[in-house]
Design a protein around this motif. Structure first.
Motif, short mmCIF file in Angstrom:
data_model
loop_
_atom_site.label_atom_id
_atom_site.label_comp_id
_atom_site.label_asym_id
_atom_site.label_seq_id
_atom_site.Cartn_x
_atom_site.Cartn_y
_atom_site.Cartn_z
N THR A 98 0.83 -1.20 0.00
CA THR A 98 0.00 0.00 0.00
C THR A 98 0.87 1.25 0.00
O THR A 98 0.61 2.18 -0.76
CB THR A 98 -0.95 -0.02 1.21
N THR A 178 0.68 -9.97 -10.62
CA THR A 178 -0.66 -10.29 -11.07
C THR A 178 -1.68 -9.53 -10.23
O THR A 178 -1.32 -8.92 -9.24
CB THR A 178 -0.94 -11.80 -10.88
N ASP A 205 1.52 -2.90 -10.89
CA ASP A 205 1.43 -3.37 -9.51
C ASP A 205 1.92 -4.82 -9.46
O ASP A 205 1.17 -5.76 -9.74
CB ASP A 205 -0.02 -3.27 -9.01
N CYS A 207 3.06 -6.03 -6.67
CA CYS A 207 3.20 -6.25 -5.22
C CYS A 207 3.19 -7.74 -4.91
O CYS A 207 4.03 -8.24 -4.16
CB CYS A 207 2.06 -5.56 -4.47
N HIS A 241 7.58 -8.69 1.49
CA HIS A 241 6.95 -9.45 2.58
C HIS A 241 5.89 -10.43 2.06
O HIS A 241 5.16 -10.99 2.84
CB HIS A 241 6.41 -8.53 3.68
N LYS A 242 5.87 -10.62 0.75
CA LYS A 242 4.99 -11.67 0.21
C LYS A 242 5.91 -12.80 -0.28
O LYS A 242 6.49 -13.50 0.53
CB LYS A 242 4.07 -11.09 -0.86
C1 LIG Z 1 -1.66 -6.90 -6.15
C2 LIG Z 1 -1.55 -6.27 -4.80
N1 LIG Z 1 -1.29 -4.97 -4.69
C3 LIG Z 1 -1.19 -4.35 -3.50
C4 LIG Z 1 -1.34 -5.05 -2.33
C5 LIG Z 1 -1.26 -4.32 -1.02
O1 LIG Z 1 -0.19 -4.76 -0.27
P1 LIG Z 1 -0.08 -4.56 1.31
O2 LIG Z 1 -1.17 -5.38 1.92
O3 LIG Z 1 1.30 -5.04 1.61
O4 LIG Z 1 -0.24 -3.12 1.61
C6 LIG Z 1 -1.61 -6.42 -2.40
C7 LIG Z 1 -1.83 -7.19 -1.17
O5 LIG Z 1 -2.18 -8.35 -1.20
C8 LIG Z 1 -1.71 -7.05 -3.65
O6 LIG Z 1 -1.98 -8.36 -3.77
#
Ligand SMILES: Cc1ncc(COP(=O)(O)O)c(C=O)c1O
Length: 482
Positions: A98, A178, A205, A207, A241-242
């Motif tokens: 985020t 994804t 994104d 993430c 952290h994922k």
């Molecule tokens: C594609 C994607 N974007 C953004 C986020 C947000 O990450 P965070 O929960 O670390 O803030 C996530 C969280 O699962 C995500 O899967």
């Protein structure tokens, strides 16, 4: 409740921590398909050690702690190389996906403020599958969201719809690599081309997928280019952290060139204290998460990540085909990585979730929105791999059981009672009434959640949001006992 008048013993405090935690989901069990990314005890030990050594260092001032500057520059270099960045790519270490997204959106806003002085309210084009963090960024930074549909079969962004949504105040296009909900990869090259044609910024994104996708590609999965190798991509977020298995509080945001990242930073000399310049949202910032992420990347290494990815890939394929083979369930789209969503047409998928919960599994409900059906989400992590067959067996039983549950009328009742309600007019009485309908006394959640989820599913998203905010506003209240 007050601060204890006399300090407690170490054992007492630590014992109490365990006691309070006893109702939490057992994250090490491998039976949670969400929230947890667990590479095992050895990695955890290394992370803990690095975290505690650096937790009291303050990244607010990297001139005092050159170690933190070095760790960050090294983490960003590793992340950039992982995502085909060249020597111009720069980035920042942040507290999570985020924060990375908030910063990329803020940088885009301020980049265009400079480039187009006097322009109207900035707009950001988001496929409906883009993460909620982009909506949060829009809310915080006063940006208008233009939400575009995705393909109804593949759940990938519809690039023509994005093209049609572009206007004079557009600043940013977004794609996911994804997506969270369905785990699918947007057509990043096509969106990149669109961004380049219109001279727009384009954030990918990554993430959740950015770290793992390159390993799946090495293992033979067909993964189209999604990173800085794609012309038009100007920034990428990628969480450590994922699927990099760092402890929580670790992500990176990368920019194609420093001129763009500059707009992310904030400096302040207009007050009486220390001259402040912050690269990210936090100011005082623990060195713990950064040192731990650095340590985990080095501890696991390319060979380790590839090996974990091999196991994850096998498990994901087995789960996907196993779920597809269960009469009544269907996997949505064709997710190429280790996240998936499944829906059901003749039975309530939220009842399946409750049945699975009774069998000791945590899986996640996803409400329907527009043409996208409600579903159950799985984020598969290494600790789940051992459970593939027992999970599928319980899922089969849960589907059989869910078929016997008579359909609930609650959703229809809620829809009838509240569909027309303007969310800003949700009174405390209406809120109480809704909680009561869902079988909730005060703020505790019922054991079975199908009715609550069914009710939320039946009301418009804006009302859902309002209701959830009210709920959380009543949940976080100062403890009276303890
Ligand atoms: C594609 C994607 N974007 C953004 C986020 C947000 O990450 P965070 O929960 O670390 O803030 C996530 C969280 O699962 C995500 O899967």
């Amino acid at each position: 409740m007050r601060i204890p008048p006399k300090g407690c013993s170490r054992d007492e405090v630590l014992g109490r921590l365990d006691e309070v935690a006893k109702n939490d989901l057992p994250w090490r069990s491998g039976r949670l398909f969400g929230y947890v990314f667990d590479a095992g005890l050895e990695t955890e030990e290394v992370a803990k050690e690095a975290f505690t050594r650096f937790m009291s260092l303050n990244a607010l001032d990297f001139t005092v702690y050159p170690s933190l500057l070095q760790f960050e520059n090294e983490v960003i270099a590793m992340a950039s190389a992982h995502l085909s960045g060249d020597e111009n790519v720069v980035g920042s270490f942040t507290s999570g996906g985020t924060e990375s997204i908030l910063l990329a959106v803020k940088a885009a806003r301020d980049f265009y403020r400079e480039k187009r002085p006097g322009a109207g309210q900035p707009e950001m084009i988001l496929p409906i599958t883009a993460h909620a963090a982009f909506h949060k960024a829009a809310h915080y930074f006063d940006i208008k969201t233009i939400v575009t549909p995705v393909d109804s079969q593949t759940f990938r962004a519809d690039v023509d719809a994005m093209r049609r949504a572009i206007g004079p105040d557009t600043i940013l296009l977004v794609g996911s690599a994804t997506s969270y909900a369905h785990g699918v990869l947007d057509p990043i090259s096509e969106i990149g081309q669109l961004a380049a044609e219109h001279d727009l910024l384009f954030h990918v994104d990554g993430c959740i997928g950015g770290f793992l996708l390159p390993y799946f590609r090495q293992l033979g999965s067909e993964i189209p280019a999604f990173d800085f190798s794609v012309p038009g991509v100007t920034s990428i977020s990628m969480d450590l952290h994922k699927y990099a298995y760092a402890p929580k509080g670790a992500s990176v945001v990368l920019y194609r060139e420093p001129g763009l990242r500059r707009h992310q930073f904030f400096g302040c000399a207009s007050w009486t204290g220390y001259t402040m310049v912050n690269s990210t949202i936090q100011s005082t910032k623990s060195g713990g998460p950064l040192a731990a992420a650095w340590a985990v990347l080095r501890f696991i290494g390319e060979d380790g990540y590839l090996e974990i990815a091999r196991r994850l890939r096998q498990a994901a394929q087995a789960l996907k085909s196993g779920i597809q083979g269960i009469d009544g369930l269907r996997v949505l789209g064709d997710p190429p990585m280790s996240l998936l969503a499944f829906a059901a047409d003749e039975l309530d998928v939220f009842e399946v979730m409750d049945e699975m919960k009774e069998r000791g599994w945590y899986i996640q409900p996803q409400l329907s929105i527009e043409t996208i059906p409600k579903s159950i989400h799985l984020s598969i992590n290494p600790s789940n791999v051992q459970w593939v067959e027992p999970f599928l067996s319980d899922l089969r039983d849960s589907v059989v059981k869910a078929r016997t549950v008579p359909p609930s009328s609650l959703g229809a009742m809620a829809a009838q009672a509240f569909a027309e309600m303007d969310p800003v007019e949700l009174t405390p009485e209406a809120f109480e009434q809704m909680l009561g309908m869902a079988g909730m006394d005060g703020v505790s959640l019922p054991g079975r959640m199908a009715d609550v989820n069914g009710m939320l599913d039946a009301i418009p998203p804006k009302l859902r949001e309002r209701l959830l905010v009210e709920f959380v506003n009543s949940l976080f209240r100062p403890a009276t006992r303890g």
